[in-house]
Scaffold this motif. Structure first.
Motif, PDB file in Angstrom:
ATOM      1  N   ALA A 182      -2.699   5.481 -15.808  1.00 42.79           N
ATOM      2  CA  ALA A 182      -2.012   5.575 -16.989  1.00 42.79           C
ATOM      3  C   ALA A 182      -0.371   5.377 -16.601  1.00 42.79           C
ATOM      4  CB  ALA A 182      -2.379   7.161 -17.606  1.00 42.79           C
ATOM      5  N   ARG A 183       0.002   6.077 -15.247  1.00 39.99           N
ATOM      6  CA  ARG A 183       1.386   5.524 -15.077  1.00 39.99           C
ATOM      7  C   ARG A 183       1.469   4.227 -15.149  1.00 39.99           C
ATOM      8  NH1 ARG A 183       4.028  10.445 -12.149  1.00 39.99           N
ATOM      9  NH2 ARG A 183       2.683  12.230 -12.665  1.00 39.99           N
ATOM     10  N   ALA A 184       0.679   3.697 -14.440  1.00 39.11           N
ATOM     11  CA  ALA A 184       0.934   1.992 -14.038  1.00 39.11           C
ATOM     12  C   ALA A 184       0.934   1.330 -15.571  1.00 39.11           C
ATOM     13  CB  ALA A 184      -0.503   1.476 -13.327  1.00 39.11           C
ATOM     14  N   GLU A 212       4.550 -13.647  -9.658  1.00 42.07           N
ATOM     15  CA  GLU A 212       5.547 -14.565  -9.787  1.00 42.07           C
ATOM     16  C   GLU A 212       6.900 -14.155  -9.086  1.00 42.07           C
ATOM     17  OE1 GLU A 212       4.856 -17.319 -11.493  1.00 42.07           O
ATOM     18  OE2 GLU A 212       2.827 -16.794 -12.031  1.00 42.07           O
ATOM     19  N   ARG A 213       7.742 -15.127  -9.017  1.00 39.78           N
ATOM     20  CA  ARG A 213       8.964 -14.935  -8.586  1.00 39.78           C
ATOM     21  C   ARG A 213       9.842 -14.437  -9.550  1.00 39.78           C
ATOM     22  NH1 ARG A 213      13.757 -19.406  -7.253  1.00 39.78           N
ATOM     23  NH2 ARG A 213      14.753 -18.190  -5.313  1.00 39.78           N
ATOM     24  N   GLY A 214      10.509 -13.190  -9.197  1.00 35.94           N
ATOM     25  CA  GLY A 214      11.376 -12.468  -9.958  1.00 35.94           C
ATOM     26  C   GLY A 214      10.720 -11.371 -10.553  1.00 35.94           C
ATOM     27  N   GLU A 215       9.258 -11.035 -10.193  1.00 36.14           N
ATOM     28  CA  GLU A 215       8.535  -9.748 -10.535  1.00 36.14           C
ATOM     29  C   GLU A 215       9.263  -8.267 -10.342  1.00 36.14           C
ATOM     30  OE1 GLU A 215       4.104  -8.180 -10.089  1.00 36.14           O
ATOM     31  OE2 GLU A 215       4.107 -10.123 -10.753  1.00 36.14           O
ATOM     32  N   TRP A 216       9.993  -8.570  -9.238  1.00 34.00           N
ATOM     33  CA  TRP A 216      10.636  -7.234  -8.729  1.00 34.00           C
ATOM     34  C   TRP A 216      11.470  -6.652 -10.009  1.00 34.00           C
ATOM     35  CZ3 TRP A 216      15.916  -6.831  -9.234  1.00 34.00           C
ATOM     36  CH2 TRP A 216      16.740  -8.122  -9.293  1.00 34.00           C
ATOM     37  N   LYS A 217      12.071  -7.465 -10.818  1.00 36.30           N
ATOM     38  CA  LYS A 217      12.815  -7.011 -12.051  1.00 36.30           C
ATOM     39  C   LYS A 217      11.876  -6.010 -12.811  1.00 36.30           C
ATOM     40  CE  LYS A 217      15.440 -11.136 -12.092  1.00 36.30           C
ATOM     41  NZ  LYS A 217      15.638 -12.366 -13.073  1.00 36.30           N
ATOM     42  N   ALA A 218      10.615  -6.187 -12.873  1.00 43.25           N
ATOM     43  CA  ALA A 218       9.826  -5.396 -13.910  1.00 43.25           C
ATOM     44  C   ALA A 218       9.183  -4.099 -13.259  1.00 43.25           C
ATOM     45  CB  ALA A 218       8.602  -6.247 -14.353  1.00 43.25           C
ATOM     46  N   ARG A 219       9.336  -4.199 -11.750  1.00 47.08           N
ATOM     47  CA  ARG A 219       8.801  -3.050 -11.207  1.00 47.08           C
ATOM     48  C   ARG A 219      10.013  -1.881 -10.753  1.00 47.08           C
ATOM     49  NH1 ARG A 219       4.118  -4.775  -6.898  1.00 47.08           N
ATOM     50  NH2 ARG A 219       3.171  -6.240  -8.373  1.00 47.08           N
ATOM     51  N   ARG A 220      11.295  -2.171 -10.727  1.00 48.65           N
ATOM     52  CA  ARG A 220      12.401  -1.523 -10.346  1.00 48.65           C
ATOM     53  C   ARG A 220      12.477  -0.120 -11.323  1.00 48.65           C
ATOM     54  NH1 ARG A 220      17.787  -5.044 -11.161  1.00 48.65           N
ATOM     55  NH2 ARG A 220      17.437  -5.370 -13.306  1.00 48.65           N
ATOM     56  N   LYS A 221      13.091   0.771 -11.042  1.00 49.87           N
ATOM     57  CA  LYS A 221      13.056   1.933 -11.752  1.00 49.87           C
ATOM     58  C   LYS A 221      14.136   1.886 -12.833  1.00 49.87           C
ATOM     59  CE  LYS A 221      13.264   6.966 -11.248  1.00 49.87           C
ATOM     60  NZ  LYS A 221      13.258   7.933 -10.106  1.00 49.87           N
ATOM     61  N   ILE A 259       0.785  -1.248  -0.005  1.00 46.91           N
ATOM     62  CA  ILE A 259      -0.065   0.067   0.078  1.00 46.91           C
ATOM     63  C   ILE A 259       1.001   1.151  -0.087  1.00 46.91           C
ATOM     64  CG2 ILE A 259      -1.853   1.274   1.403  1.00 46.91           C
ATOM     65  CD1 ILE A 259      -2.399  -1.622   2.716  1.00 46.91           C
ATOM     66  N   GLN A 260       0.494   2.220  -0.605  1.00 46.79           N
ATOM     67  CA  GLN A 260       1.403   3.468  -0.911  1.00 46.79           C
ATOM     68  C   GLN A 260       0.400   4.624  -1.154  1.00 46.79           C
ATOM     69  OE1 GLN A 260       3.103   5.980  -2.695  1.00 46.79           O
ATOM     70  NE2 GLN A 260       4.499   6.133  -1.055  1.00 46.79           N
ATOM     71  N   ALA A 261       0.875   5.798  -0.554  1.00 47.37           N
ATOM     72  CA  ALA A 261      -0.074   7.144  -0.588  1.00 47.37           C
ATOM     73  C   ALA A 261       0.668   8.332  -1.142  1.00 47.37           C
ATOM     74  CB  ALA A 261      -0.603   7.445   0.816  1.00 47.37           C
ATOM     75  N   GLY A 262       1.491   7.882  -2.353  1.00 49.38           N
ATOM     76  CA  GLY A 262       2.243   9.097  -2.871  1.00 49.38           C
ATOM     77  C   GLY A 262       1.214   9.905  -3.491  1.00 49.38           C
ATOM     78  N   ALA A 263       1.387  11.456  -3.397  1.00 50.12           N
ATOM     79  CA  ALA A 263       0.692  12.429  -4.194  1.00 50.12           C
ATOM     80  C   ALA A 263       1.453  13.353  -5.031  1.00 50.12           C
ATOM     81  CB  ALA A 263      -0.203  13.171  -3.201  1.00 50.12           C
ATOM     82  N   SER A 264       2.890  13.493  -4.662  1.00 51.71           N
ATOM     83  CA  SER A 264       3.476  14.114  -5.493  1.00 51.71           C
ATOM     84  C   SER A 264       3.929  13.539  -6.732  1.00 51.71           C
ATOM     85  CB  SER A 264       4.913  14.546  -4.804  1.00 51.71           C
ATOM     86  OG  SER A 264       5.676  13.169  -4.722  1.00 51.71           O
ATOM     87  N   ASP A 265       4.738  14.098  -7.692  1.00 56.36           N
ATOM     88  CA  ASP A 265       4.924  13.661  -9.038  1.00 56.36           C
ATOM     89  C   ASP A 265       5.675  12.310  -8.853  1.00 56.36           C
ATOM     90  OD1 ASP A 265       4.802  13.895 -11.994  1.00 56.36           O
ATOM     91  OD2 ASP A 265       6.968  13.892 -11.863  1.00 56.36           O
ATOM     92  N   SER A 266       6.709  12.599  -7.733  1.00 58.89           N
ATOM     93  CA  SER A 266       7.618  11.189  -7.600  1.00 58.89           C
ATOM     94  C   SER A 266       6.875  10.199  -6.827  1.00 58.89           C
ATOM     95  CB  SER A 266       8.758  11.687  -7.040  1.00 58.89           C
ATOM     96  OG  SER A 266       8.627  12.557  -5.749  1.00 58.89           O
ATOM     97  N   GLY A 267       6.060  10.694  -6.025  1.00 61.63           N
ATOM     98  CA  GLY A 267       5.245   9.614  -5.342  1.00 61.63           C
ATOM     99  C   GLY A 267       4.372   9.031  -5.929  1.00 61.63           C
ATOM    100  N   ARG A 268       3.677   9.763  -7.032  1.00 64.02           N
ATOM    101  CA  ARG A 268       2.610   8.869  -7.828  1.00 64.02           C
ATOM    102  C   ARG A 268       3.258   7.891  -8.916  1.00 64.02           C
ATOM    103  NH1 ARG A 268      -1.756  13.239 -10.113  1.00 64.02           N
ATOM    104  NH2 ARG A 268      -2.036  14.368  -8.161  1.00 64.02           N
ATOM    105  N   ASP A 269       4.548   8.379  -9.232  1.00 65.05           N
ATOM    106  CA  ASP A 269       5.374   7.542 -10.074  1.00 65.05           C
ATOM    107  C   ASP A 269       5.671   5.975  -9.245  1.00 65.05           C
ATOM    108  OD1 ASP A 269       6.043   7.221 -12.932  1.00 65.05           O
ATOM    109  OD2 ASP A 269       8.093   6.959 -12.207  1.00 65.05           O
ATOM    110  N   PHE A 270       6.302   6.525  -8.130  1.00 68.28           N
ATOM    111  CA  PHE A 270       6.658   5.446  -7.384  1.00 68.28           C
ATOM    112  C   PHE A 270       5.472   4.338  -7.132  1.00 68.28           C
ATOM    113  CE2 PHE A 270       7.091   3.497  -2.908  1.00 68.28           C
ATOM    114  CZ  PHE A 270       8.369   2.913  -2.824  1.00 68.28           C
ATOM    115  N   ALA A 271       4.448   4.988  -6.582  1.00 70.18           N
ATOM    116  CA  ALA A 271       3.273   4.249  -6.485  1.00 70.18           C
ATOM    117  C   ALA A 271       2.575   3.397  -7.634  1.00 70.18           C
ATOM    118  CB  ALA A 271       2.004   5.058  -6.096  1.00 70.18           C
ATOM    119  N   ALA A 272       2.812   3.934  -8.723  1.00 66.32           N
ATOM    120  CA  ALA A 272       2.464   3.305  -9.777  1.00 66.32           C
ATOM    121  C   ALA A 272       3.150   1.995 -10.314  1.00 66.32           C
ATOM    122  CB  ALA A 272       2.548   4.239 -11.126  1.00 66.32           C
ATOM    123  N   ARG A 273       4.391   2.187  -9.862  1.00 67.17           N
ATOM    124  CA  ARG A 273       5.278   0.995 -10.229  1.00 67.17           C
ATOM    125  C   ARG A 273       5.133  -0.305  -8.979  1.00 67.17           C
ATOM    126  NH1 ARG A 273       9.906   2.226  -9.641  1.00 67.17           N
ATOM    127  NH2 ARG A 273       9.896   4.596  -9.685  1.00 67.17           N
TER     128      ARG A 273
END
Length: 441
Positions: A258-260, A432-441, A220-234
């Protein structure tokens, strides 16, 4: 017909600025029975989850002193949320439980182990509300004079999430066989070190706890700034937000979805749940006015100063709120600015409103509140709501007794839980195991 999701926001301490003053409020917020009672009420109402916020300090944002926070009960006391939600999970069988833990003042290995353990002990009902901290008072409890800038906090959080998810993935799902006859407990080749060496963390791994039942506990995440929204979307599975109008909620919902999608995620796998503070009943308006009368200007300003991390005593209470460049919780600040501009409020008036505000303007009968919930969901503003209580346990009792049955009658909310895990009940796929690779920046 789109199904509505419901979470509950519950302080491990007093509720809001004046919730403790309500004549029907329980004074037992330092007891186990208090949280067990609320958890069982929420499960009877078929809520998806309850989550407990946190801050690692007694706020000093109003006048540079912790006196207002203690005097008015704003942001204090706060019990450790992890044992509180574990207790709540033990008193229920389906309710998801989420605790807030900061990436600023914890270490990834501890957090990964903590939530993997809760996930196993609850059969897959745990969630982690990720925050980067927003109070200078928190920084001062951990050897820092002030909170690091937002960009640095999110850079640390990015690496923190990568390390935690890699640790959750350090065990394959079938690594343990526990074959008594052969004497083989597990397959070593299915457990691996992560050997992470980054800017903020060096972690060898593997985790000492096998892969969680949900793969990853719900984030769960509550980012509302531009960086927060992008972090949450990933990274986030559930996004908690706050809005002063339906229009701003619709814009936020469209932007984050849309970011997601831009990050390669299915937008339906990101649930956006704005805060709502319903006052329910045939006499709801009178009850809300009575509650608002319990809130002093100082209490409201103390709560707002705590959220925006700005000392509001430096401003004229009879003047407008000036533009604040750097704030703690940007979502709350934007909500305040939008409402204050629309209603031409002074700083003092903002304090009074903020202390008694009802996000979502849900004041009415069970039918009327259900109408508002449906309108927001069907307008593309929300996938459901995180319900906040003016006081506990009574406000949750009223919502469960009057609003939930109406949503069920309309076919918009479950009558029984769909699955055994929090992910299943939220309609979220198991990573799935390894999904972190797709979510990192």
């Amino acid at each position: 017909m789109k199904q509505i999701h419901l979470g509950a926001f519950l302080n491990a301490g007093v509720q809001g600025t004046a919730g403790w003053r309500h004549p029907d409020a329980s004074p037992a917020f330092l007891t186990a029975a208090h949280y067990v009672r609320i958890a069982q009420t929420l499960e009877a109402g078929r809520f998806d989850f309850a989550f407990v916020p946190d801050a690692l300090s007694v706020p000093r944002s109003l006048g540079g002193s912790f006196d207002p926070a203690v005097k008015w009960g704003s942001g204090t006391p706060r019990l450790d949320p992890v044992p509180v939600v574990t207790l709540m999970a033990g008193a229920t069988t389906h309710l998801g439980v989420a605790a807030t833990v900061s990436t600023g003042y914890h270490e990834p290995y501890n957090v990964a182990r903590e939530f993997a353990t809760i996930d196993h002990l609850t059969g897959g009902r745990s969630g982690w509300n990720v925050v980067t901290s927003f109070q200078d008072a928190e920084a001062q409890n951990f050897g820092q004079a002030t909170l690091p800038p937002r960009g640095k906090r999110y850079a640390r959080a990015e690496e923190f999430l990568e390390v935690v998810t890699r640790l959750w993935d350090s065990w394959d799902d079938d690594a343990i066989v526990a074959d008594r006859e052969s004497g083989v407990f597990g397959h070593p080749e299915r457990v691996e070190a992560i050997d992470h060496d980054g800017e903020h963390f060096r972690v060898q791994g593997p985790l000492s706890v096998p892969r969680p039942p949900q793969g990853y506990p719900v984030v769960i995440q509550a980012g509302a700034s531009d960086s927060g929204r992008d972090f949450a979307a990933r990274w986030a599975d559930v996004i908690f937000c706050s809005h002063a109008s339906l229009e701003s909620a619709i814009a936020f919902y469209a932007d984050v979805k849309a970011r997601a999608a831009a990050h390669g995620r299915d937008p339906d796998q990101v649930k956006i749940l704005p805060a709502a503070t319903p006052v329910v009943g045939v006499d709801a308006k009178a009850r809300h006015e009575a509650f608002a009368d319990l809130v002093s200007i100082e209490a409201g300003l103390s709560r707002l100063a705590y959220h925006v991390n700005v000392d509001l005593t430096r401003y004229d209470l009879d003047g407008p709120l000036p533009t604040l460049e750097e704030v703690g919780v940007e979502g709350h600040y934007r909500e305040v600015v939008e409402y204050a501009e629309k209603n031409d409020l002074t700083v003092g008036q903002i304090g009074r409103w903020y202390g008694a505000r009802t996000e979502g303007s849900m004041v009415g009968t069970g039918t009327e509140v259900a109408d508002i919930i449906e309108r927001w969901v069907d307008s593309g503003a929300a996938d459901g709501f995180v319900i906040q209580a003016t006081h506990v346990p009574g406000a949750f009792d009223g919502f469960v007794g009057e609003v939930v049955p109406e949503l069920q009658r309309r076919g918009r909310f479950r009558t029984e839980y769909e699955g055994a895990t929090l992910r299943e009940n939220l309609g979220l796929a198991r990573p799935e195991r390894g999904e972190w690779k797709a979510r990192r920046k």
